[in-house]
Motif scaffolding. Structure first.
Motif, short mmCIF file in Angstrom:
data_model
loop_
_atom_site.label_atom_id
_atom_site.label_comp_id
_atom_site.label_asym_id
_atom_site.label_seq_id
_atom_site.Cartn_x
_atom_site.Cartn_y
_atom_site.Cartn_z
N PRO A 1 0.79 -1.23 0.00
CA PRO A 1 0.00 0.00 0.00
C PRO A 1 0.82 1.27 0.00
O PRO A 1 0.28 2.35 -0.30
CB PRO A 1 -0.83 -0.12 1.29
CG PRO A 1 -0.03 -1.03 2.17
CD PRO A 1 0.62 -2.01 1.24
N ALA A 2 2.12 1.20 0.29
CA ALA A 2 2.93 2.41 0.35
C ALA A 2 3.42 2.87 -1.02
O ALA A 2 3.98 3.96 -1.14
CB ALA A 2 4.13 2.19 1.28
N GLU A 3 3.23 2.04 -2.06
CA GLU A 3 3.67 2.46 -3.39
C GLU A 3 2.90 3.72 -3.80
O GLU A 3 1.70 3.83 -3.56
CB GLU A 3 3.43 1.34 -4.40
CG GLU A 3 4.34 0.14 -4.20
CD GLU A 3 5.80 0.47 -4.41
OE1 GLU A 3 6.18 0.86 -5.53
OE2 GLU A 3 6.57 0.36 -3.45
N PRO A 4 3.57 4.68 -4.46
CA PRO A 4 2.94 5.99 -4.67
C PRO A 4 1.83 6.03 -5.72
O PRO A 4 0.90 6.83 -5.58
CB PRO A 4 4.12 6.89 -5.09
CG PRO A 4 5.15 5.94 -5.63
CD PRO A 4 4.99 4.68 -4.84
N ASN A 5 1.90 5.22 -6.76
CA ASN A 5 0.91 5.28 -7.83
C ASN A 5 -0.22 4.28 -7.55
O ASN A 5 0.03 3.16 -7.13
CB ASN A 5 1.54 4.99 -9.18
CG ASN A 5 2.44 6.12 -9.64
OD1 ASN A 5 2.10 7.29 -9.51
ND2 ASN A 5 3.62 5.76 -10.15
N PRO A 6 -1.47 4.68 -7.82
CA PRO A 6 -2.59 3.82 -7.42
C PRO A 6 -2.61 2.45 -8.07
O PRO A 6 -3.04 1.49 -7.44
CB PRO A 6 -3.83 4.64 -7.83
CG PRO A 6 -3.34 5.66 -8.80
CD PRO A 6 -1.93 5.95 -8.41
N THR B 1 7.11 6.19 -22.67
CA THR B 1 6.63 7.23 -21.77
C THR B 1 7.19 7.04 -20.38
O THR B 1 7.43 5.91 -19.94
CB THR B 1 5.08 7.22 -21.70
OG1 THR B 1 4.65 8.23 -20.78
CG2 THR B 1 4.56 5.88 -21.22
N GLU B 2 7.41 8.14 -19.68
CA GLU B 2 7.75 8.09 -18.26
C GLU B 2 6.49 8.05 -17.40
O GLU B 2 6.58 7.81 -16.20
CB GLU B 2 8.60 9.30 -17.88
CG GLU B 2 9.98 9.34 -18.50
CD GLU B 2 11.02 8.61 -17.68
OE1 GLU B 2 10.63 7.94 -16.69
OE2 GLU B 2 12.21 8.71 -18.00
N ASN B 3 5.34 8.33 -18.00
CA ASN B 3 4.09 8.41 -17.25
C ASN B 3 3.22 7.19 -17.53
O ASN B 3 2.18 7.28 -18.20
CB ASN B 3 3.35 9.71 -17.59
CG ASN B 3 2.09 9.90 -16.75
OD1 ASN B 3 1.85 9.16 -15.80
ND2 ASN B 3 1.29 10.88 -17.12
N MET B 4 3.64 6.05 -17.02
CA MET B 4 2.87 4.83 -17.24
C MET B 4 1.52 4.88 -16.53
O MET B 4 0.53 4.35 -17.03
CB MET B 4 3.69 3.63 -16.80
CG MET B 4 4.91 3.39 -17.68
SD MET B 4 6.03 2.11 -17.03
CE MET B 4 4.98 0.66 -17.05
N GLN B 5 1.48 5.52 -15.36
CA GLN B 5 0.19 5.65 -14.67
C GLN B 5 -0.80 6.43 -15.52
O GLN B 5 -2.01 6.13 -15.54
CB GLN B 5 0.37 6.34 -13.32
CG GLN B 5 -0.91 6.49 -12.51
CD GLN B 5 -1.51 5.16 -12.11
OE1 GLN B 5 -0.94 4.42 -11.32
NE2 GLN B 5 -2.69 4.84 -12.64
N GLY B 6 -0.31 7.42 -16.28
CA GLY B 6 -1.19 8.19 -17.13
C GLY B 6 -1.83 7.36 -18.22
O GLY B 6 -3.00 7.58 -18.58
#
Length: 460
Positions: free
Chosen positions: A252-257, A301-306
């Motif tokens: 749960p501590a990982e920053p990206n959802p 991309t550097e923004n995989m969460q995006g």
């Protein structure tokens, strides 16, 4: 039309209950985001491919570096080795690799299960430390790093844990991961695997380095979605997909959802009931069990969460929404005419290519001839004005880097883009009266050089 029993059938979005307008909206969202870029995409539902496309100059035959998506294939090798009785998940790592000296009690307690679940007990990625400790065998170097916590109790994304798991598997099978998986996984799926980077020679790295086509990822994703069955055949050991994709280590501590939903055996748990393998810069195989669907994408991309945010916003509502043949046709047309956009700066992904120097740029038929120098080695690249001619750069005896290059006039100079199509990376070369510059768009991990991305070439 399918030409092999192993080819997945195709469908229109409407035929599988998907609103093609949602897929178009997903493509629009990625295209308009300044920090996202796709190189290929494929979508399946109910075992049928309903969307597939490549952004030029990438194409269906390009086996591209998967980075950490390679880990999911190492997990698959573990499943076969367990089923064949070569290892058990509870085997102690030290019993399989047998380090020369004594190890600490936590290292002695570490199991293959802990390695697969990113629960070695270390608190951070040990990355280069094992190789510094033992250049000849980084797996033994890893075992010299005593974890801060008991194995199985904490999550840390730790690349050498997967490397060490791969070392064990290659030891007990007596061959590389690629060779072990060839008759068990690749051939039953009709996949011709590309190169898997090795360190040392003869040992596949396991945590990165595998090169695969988009179609290979499509078949791999469908295999896992369907419980290990492909084309009516049980390819994976029965029960392995449930084991491999289950939640093993909370994080749960990982920053990206989509990176904080827990970790499986070399797969990530995601939001909306999803599970995925992924690799740096946007290499994805995303399983959507609730929709009986798979999303495959490669990118830079550097923004995989995006990218995942865009998928959830636009693709999820498209399932079981009203459909139209007009939207189907518009999507098919869009997928036939994709090309990467190279003229937009990305502050997250762009870095100066300090080890490269422009030697010469001169006009040639249909474009330019670009000459680059790196570490005393010269590369000559054909650059097109109307398209992307390809050049196979000789890096060393038997090793090469395949590039495709396109350019445009830019004031008194030129803007030339060199795409390394066996990787997510490209170079932008700007020339003019004041001189030249070379920039990486997404910098290669480990060593930011052309040579670091070389793969073997067949010998004459």
């Amino acid at each position: 039309m399918s030409t092999s029993p192993l080819d997945l059938p195709q469908a229109t979005p409407s035929e599988v209950g998907v609103d093609a307008a949602g897929v178009l909206a997903f493509l629009d969202a990625v295209q308009t985001a300044g920090d996202q870029e796709l190189h290929s995409v494929a979508l399946l539902r109910h075992g049928r491919v309903f969307a597939r496309g490549w952004w030029e100059p990438y194409g269906p035959d390009d086996a591209t570096l998967m980075y950490s998506l390679s880990k999911s294939f190492t997990s698959t090798a573990l499943g076969f080795a367990v089923a064949e009785g070569l290892v058990t998940l509870d085997d102690k790592v030290v019993d399989r690799l047998r380090p020369d000296g004594e190890v600490g009690p936590r290292t002695a307690a570490m199991t293959l299960r802990d390695l697969a679940a990113m629960a070695s007990g270390h608190h951070a990625d040990t990355l280069d430390d094992p190789r510094v400790r033992d250049a000849a065998d980084p797996a033994l170097g890893f075992l010299s790093i005593e974890p801060e916590s008991d194995p199985g109790t904490v999550f840390a994304y730790n690349n050498p844990a997967t490397y060490t798991l791969g070392a064990v598997l290659q030891s007990v099978t007596g061959t590389t991961l690629t060779a072990y998986l060839r008759p068990r996984l690749f051939e039953p799926l009709g996949i011709t695997p590309g190169w898997w980077d090795q360190r040392p020679a003869g040992r596949d790295i396991a945590f990165t380095g595998l090169h695969l086509t988009t179609e290979a990822l499509v078949r791999f994703g469908q295999l896992y979605l369907d419980g290990g069955v492909y084309a009516g055949r049980q390819v994976l050991p029965e029960g392995w997909t449930a084991t491999a994709l289950a939640l093993h280590t909370p994080n749960p501590a990982e920053p990206n959802p989509d990176w904080s939903q827990g970790y499986s055996f070399q797969f990530w748990r995601g939001r909306h009931g999803t599970v995925r393998g992924d690799g740096a810069y946007g290499q994805f195989v995303v399983l959507l069990p609730e929709q009986d669907a798979v999303l495959v994408a490669t990118g830079g991309t550097e923004n995989m969460q995006g990218v995942l945010d865009a998928a959830w916003a636009h693709l999820l509502p498209a399932f079981d929404a009203p459909t139209s043949t007009e939207a189907d046709a518009a999507l098919a047309e869009r997928l036939e005419h994709l090309e990467i956009a190279t003229d937009r700066p990305d502050p997250l992904a762009d870095r100066a290519a300090d080890e490269l120097r422009v030697v010469d740029v001169r006009e040639a038929d249909g474009g330019w001839t670009l000459t680059l120098e790196e570490a005393g080695r010269t590369y000559t690249v054909a650059v097109g004005r109307q398209g992307w001619p390809r050049t196979d750069l000789a890096v060393a005896d038997g090793w090469g880097v395949l590039v495709a290059a396109h350019g445009t006039d830019a004031g008194d100079g030129a803007a030339l883009d060199v795409v390394l199509v066996e990787s997510p990376h490209r170079l932008r070369v700007l020339t003019g009266p004041a001189g030249s510059s070379v920039t990486w768009h997404t910098t290669p991990l480990w060593r930011p050089t052309i040579a670091s991305l070389a793969t073997p070439r067949p010998r004459a």
